[in-house]
Write a protein that holds these residues in place. Structure first.
Motif, mmCIF file in Angstrom:
data_model
loop_
_atom_site.group_PDB
_atom_site.id
_atom_site.type_symbol
_atom_site.label_atom_id
_atom_site.label_comp_id
_atom_site.label_asym_id
_atom_site.label_seq_id
_atom_site.Cartn_x
_atom_site.Cartn_y
_atom_site.Cartn_z
ATOM 1 N N ARG A 166 1.266 6.624 -6.987
ATOM 2 C CA ARG A 166 0.216 7.577 -7.354
ATOM 3 C C ARG A 166 0.675 9.025 -7.158
ATOM 4 O O ARG A 166 0.420 9.890 -7.996
ATOM 5 N N LYS A 167 1.366 9.278 -6.051
ATOM 6 C CA LYS A 167 1.876 10.623 -5.798
ATOM 7 C C LYS A 167 2.898 11.033 -6.855
ATOM 8 O O LYS A 167 2.895 12.179 -7.325
ATOM 9 N N ASN A 209 0.750 3.928 -3.013
ATOM 10 C CA ASN A 209 0.438 5.335 -2.746
ATOM 11 C C ASN A 209 1.553 6.243 -3.244
ATOM 12 O O ASN A 209 1.296 7.319 -3.801
ATOM 13 N N SER A 210 2.786 5.810 -3.053
ATOM 14 C CA SER A 210 3.929 6.593 -3.539
ATOM 15 C C SER A 210 3.914 6.704 -5.058
ATOM 16 O O SER A 210 4.203 7.761 -5.608
ATOM 17 N N ASN A 232 0.831 -1.206 0.000
ATOM 18 C CA ASN A 232 0.000 0.000 0.000
ATOM 19 C C ASN A 232 0.862 1.251 0.000
ATOM 20 O O ASN A 232 0.547 2.221 -0.700
#
Length: 60
Positions: free
Chosen positions: A13-14, A10-11, A6
């Motif tokens: 996506r950022k 998330n990284s 996760n």
């Protein structure tokens, strides 16, 4: 799903969002050197994204 997966997703996506922001900045600035630098930074982020995706795929 594990916590680290996760975190990495998330990284990613950022980084995708940041790369898009840098490309937008490159389109908006008139200074050629800045434009090239923003574009290169976006490409560098995209390379990092690919490396992270490869690493995630190696886990499974």
């Amino acid at each position: 799903m594990s916590d680290y997966r996760n975190l990495v997703e998330n990284s990613i996506r950022k980084c995708e969002s940041s790369a898009a922001d840098l490309r937008t900045a490159a389109e908006q600035v008139e200074n050629t050197a800045a434009k090239i630098s923003f574009e290169q930074a976006a490409q560098d982020l995209e390379q990092c994204i690919q490396k992270c995706k490869i690493a995630l795929n190696q886990l499974y």
